[in-house]
Design an enzyme around this catalytic site. Structure first.
Site, mmCIF file in Angstrom:
data_model
loop_
_atom_site.group_PDB
_atom_site.id
_atom_site.type_symbol
_atom_site.label_atom_id
_atom_site.label_comp_id
_atom_site.label_asym_id
_atom_site.label_seq_id
_atom_site.Cartn_x
_atom_site.Cartn_y
_atom_site.Cartn_z
ATOM 1 N N ARG A 31 -51.480 -100.386 6.549
ATOM 2 C CA ARG A 31 -50.498 -101.458 6.309
ATOM 3 C C ARG A 31 -51.085 -102.840 6.584
ATOM 4 N NH1 ARG A 31 -45.114 -100.109 5.268
ATOM 5 N NH2 ARG A 31 -44.969 -97.861 5.155
ATOM 6 N N ARG A 35 -46.193 -107.065 6.075
ATOM 7 C CA ARG A 35 -45.145 -107.913 6.641
ATOM 8 C C ARG A 35 -45.546 -108.809 7.796
ATOM 9 N NH1 ARG A 35 -41.593 -102.681 7.593
ATOM 10 N NH2 ARG A 35 -43.701 -101.894 7.941
ATOM 11 N N ARG A 44 -43.341 -112.341 -0.810
ATOM 12 C CA ARG A 44 -42.119 -111.522 -0.854
ATOM 13 C C ARG A 44 -40.849 -112.370 -0.931
ATOM 14 N NH1 ARG A 44 -39.570 -108.476 -1.162
ATOM 15 N NH2 ARG A 44 -39.084 -107.040 0.520
ATOM 16 N N ASP A 80 -46.699 -98.353 -3.101
ATOM 17 C CA ASP A 80 -45.917 -97.614 -2.112
ATOM 18 C C ASP A 80 -45.938 -96.141 -2.469
ATOM 19 O OD1 ASP A 80 -44.064 -98.362 0.292
ATOM 20 O OD2 ASP A 80 -43.154 -96.641 -0.697
ATOM 21 N N TYR A 158 -38.061 -87.869 1.687
ATOM 22 C CA TYR A 158 -37.400 -89.111 1.251
ATOM 23 C C TYR A 158 -36.397 -88.838 0.132
ATOM 24 C CZ TYR A 158 -39.855 -92.780 3.815
ATOM 25 O OH TYR A 158 -40.306 -93.619 4.805
HETATM 26 O O1 1CP Z 1 -51.840 -102.311 3.330
HETATM 27 C C1 1CP Z 1 -51.112 -101.385 2.966
HETATM 28 O O2 1CP Z 1 -51.174 -100.260 3.476
HETATM 29 C C2 1CP Z 1 -50.122 -101.702 1.884
HETATM 30 C C3 1CP Z 1 -49.784 -100.637 0.945
HETATM 31 C C4 1CP Z 1 -48.728 -99.646 1.449
HETATM 32 C C5 1CP Z 1 -48.920 -98.310 1.827
HETATM 33 C C6 1CP Z 1 -50.229 -97.580 1.974
HETATM 34 C C7 1CP Z 1 -47.329 -99.917 1.538
HETATM 35 C C8 1CP Z 1 -46.677 -101.211 1.276
HETATM 36 N N1 1CP Z 1 -46.690 -98.751 1.846
HETATM 37 C C9 1CP Z 1 -47.629 -97.757 2.039
HETATM 38 C C10 1CP Z 1 -47.394 -96.355 2.351
HETATM 39 C C11 1CP Z 1 -46.063 -95.908 2.808
HETATM 40 N N2 1CP Z 1 -44.813 -96.327 2.399
HETATM 41 C C12 1CP Z 1 -45.863 -94.852 3.725
HETATM 42 C C13 1CP Z 1 -46.980 -94.036 4.339
HETATM 43 C C14 1CP Z 1 -47.594 -94.754 5.494
HETATM 44 C C15 1CP Z 1 -46.738 -94.794 6.737
HETATM 45 O O3 1CP Z 1 -46.459 -93.721 7.302
HETATM 46 O O4 1CP Z 1 -46.362 -95.901 7.125
HETATM 47 C C16 1CP Z 1 -44.480 -94.688 3.901
HETATM 48 C C17 1CP Z 1 -43.808 -93.683 4.794
HETATM 49 C C18 1CP Z 1 -43.823 -95.609 3.054
HETATM 50 C C19 1CP Z 1 -42.362 -95.766 2.863
HETATM 51 C C20 1CP Z 1 -41.936 -97.140 3.171
HETATM 52 N N3 1CP Z 1 -42.194 -98.204 2.373
HETATM 53 C C21 1CP Z 1 -41.218 -97.593 4.298
HETATM 54 C C22 1CP Z 1 -40.678 -96.726 5.404
HETATM 55 C C23 1CP Z 1 -41.700 -96.556 6.486
HETATM 56 C C24 1CP Z 1 -41.819 -97.776 7.331
HETATM 57 O O5 1CP Z 1 -42.895 -98.393 7.387
HETATM 58 O O6 1CP Z 1 -40.826 -98.147 7.968
HETATM 59 C C25 1CP Z 1 -41.072 -98.978 4.182
HETATM 60 C C26 1CP Z 1 -40.393 -99.920 5.126
HETATM 61 C C27 1CP Z 1 -41.714 -99.346 2.966
HETATM 62 C C28 1CP Z 1 -41.834 -100.717 2.418
HETATM 63 C C29 1CP Z 1 -43.190 -101.265 2.400
HETATM 64 N N4 1CP Z 1 -44.255 -100.665 1.759
HETATM 65 C C30 1CP Z 1 -45.355 -101.464 1.889
HETATM 66 C C31 1CP Z 1 -44.970 -102.625 2.651
HETATM 67 C C32 1CP Z 1 -45.866 -103.772 3.022
HETATM 68 C C33 1CP Z 1 -43.600 -102.490 2.959
HETATM 69 C C34 1CP Z 1 -42.744 -103.512 3.707
HETATM 70 C C35 1CP Z 1 -41.536 -103.890 2.966
HETATM 71 C C36 1CP Z 1 -41.438 -105.297 2.477
HETATM 72 O O7 1CP Z 1 -42.383 -106.025 2.227
HETATM 73 O O8 1CP Z 1 -40.278 -105.686 2.286
#
Ligand code: 1CP
Length: 362
Positions: A31, A35, A44, A80, A158
């Site tokens: 990540r 954020r 964003r 994602d 999910y």
């Molecule tokens: O640098 C990076 O890793 C960015 C790319 C990336 C990756 C690899 C994002 C962007 N999401 C993911 C994988 C992802 N998404 C996982 C597996 C990794 C983990 O266990 O954290 C999961 C479970 C998700 C599902 C997801 N997407 C969630 C729920 C889990 C959590 O972190 O709370 C959420 C909140 C997201 C949104 C998301 N995806 C990515 C970002 C930067 C965000 C934040 C939301 C936003 O910008 O509003």
């Protein structure tokens, strides 16, 4: 592959993944594009989450943001794991302050009929592959680009839960009450994931990581039955597909969060890199995984709340425990939104400092 990409100037990540000597340990953060960065928040503020994912120029920009700030040895494409349920026809919304939400989750096995099981991944997720190719060009060989996907069980959970949950009881109920339908859904997801990973590799991804983020909630019995077989299937099928296409194989990483019980099996599941969460002792993980895999991890993300001096000490301890061979420094899970960007910098710098190898020992 027709793309002519700029030559790679820093291949530390790929060498570490393949078990080759490195002059210092590669470091990146799960990540890292996200954020906690003001520049990400600015992007964003203008664009909805999935619009960023679906617009190659925006996804590329957000992927490159952390590389402009930090001396990272890898980048990860901005996307994602939930783009796959979307490709299967499900609606997924990113609710501010809450996370992903499915307005119409799967409730009973009959709901699987609503899924677009014949979905053409190359078409429906073409924006991901365009973003990968564009980003690989724009990185200009600074470091390798990682592609990724969610693993079948994590995606299934999910799709049934419809969003965040503590117990995953709705999804686990399927495993106990509808085992056949569960296997059918997991197999469908596994096949789509294979296509998605292969297409990212063909588009320019130099390593791919599979996220089984909800592994721990299963416990050993369910994990061995409903998660591990598909994790293995994916590594085998990705290799087969690349061979058939005469595309060079790239290293693969498995991150099965909280699946301590399965370290031996994960080390034997066809992945070059095992990514560890922070609850596992590095030496313990090494003795259980053996010498033929690379380990990745595993600083507690909350450790980045400590002072920069303490973070330096944590990094030193990690180098001491993991050693400098077959290790990729990372967090044990992703960055949190309230992390101080400077504290991540302290971690990266300390890993570089303490893992530097005298050239005559290489
Ligand atoms: O640098 C990076 O890793 C960015 C790319 C990336 C990756 C690899 C994002 C962007 N999401 C993911 C994988 C992802 N998404 C996982 C597996 C990794 C983990 O266990 O954290 C999961 C479970 C998700 C599902 C997801 N997407 C969630 C729920 C889990 C959590 O972190 O709370 C959420 C909140 C997201 C949104 C998301 N995806 C990515 C970002 C930067 C965000 C934040 C939301 C936003 O910008 O509003």
């Amino acid at each position: 592959m027709d793309h002519k990409f700029p030559p790679l100037k820093n291949d530390l990540l790929l060498r570490a993944a393949r078990g080759e000597p490195v002059e210092r340990v590669p470091v990146w953060a799960m990540r890292q594009a996200g954020r906690y960065l003001p520049e990400f928040k600015a992007t964003r503020a203008e664009h909805e989450f999935f619009k960023v994912c679906r617009t190659p120029e925006l996804a590329c920009e957000v992927t490159l943001q952390p590389l402009r700030r930090y001396d990272f040895d890898a980048s990860i494409i901005f996307s994602d794991i939930l783009v796959i349920p979307q490709a299967l026809g499900m609606t997924v919304e990113m609710v501010p302050g809450k996370g992903p939400s499915f307005p119409e989750p799967l409730v009973t096995p009959e709901d699987m009929e609503k899924l677009d099981t014949k979905c053409k991944v190359a078409e429906s997720l073409s924006y991901v592959y365009e973003a990968v190719t564009l980003t690989r060009m724009k990185i200009d060989g600074q470091c390798p680009l990682i592609g990724f996907a969610g693993a079948p069980w994590t995606l299934m959970s999910y799709m049934i839960e419809g969003g965040g949950t503590k117990t995953h009881s709705k999804a686990k109920k399927w495993l106990y009450c509808y085992p056949e339908a569960s296997h059918k859904l997991l197999q469908l997801l596994a096949d789509v994931i294979v296509d998605h990973l292969v297409l990212q590799i063909c588009a320019g991804a130099q390593l791919v990581q599979l996220f089984e983020s909800h592994a721990g909630i299963l416990g050993p019995n369910l994990f061995y039955k409903f998660a591990l077989p598909y994790i293995k299937y994916i590594s085998v099928k990705v290799r087969e597909a690349l061979t058939a296409k005469e595309v060079e194989h790239v290293p693969m990483t498995i991150f099965a969060k909280d699946a301590h019980f399965a370290l031996e099996e994960l080390a034997d599941s066809g992945y070059e890199v095992i990514s560890l969460d922070w609850t596992i002792k590095p030496k313990h993980a090494r003795s259980r995984c053996g010498e033929n895999v690379t380990l990745q991890g595993n600083l507690d993300p909350c450790a980045l709340y400590a002072s920069k001096e303490e973070i330096g000490e944590f990094a030193k301890e990690l180098v001491h425990s993991f050693g400098t061979k077959r290790w990729i420094a990372n967090l044990g899970h992703g960055m949190y939104p309230d992390h101080d960007p400077e504290h991540l910098e302290a971690f990266i710098e300390a890993i570089h400092k303490y893992s530097q190898q005298p050239s005559d020992e290489l």
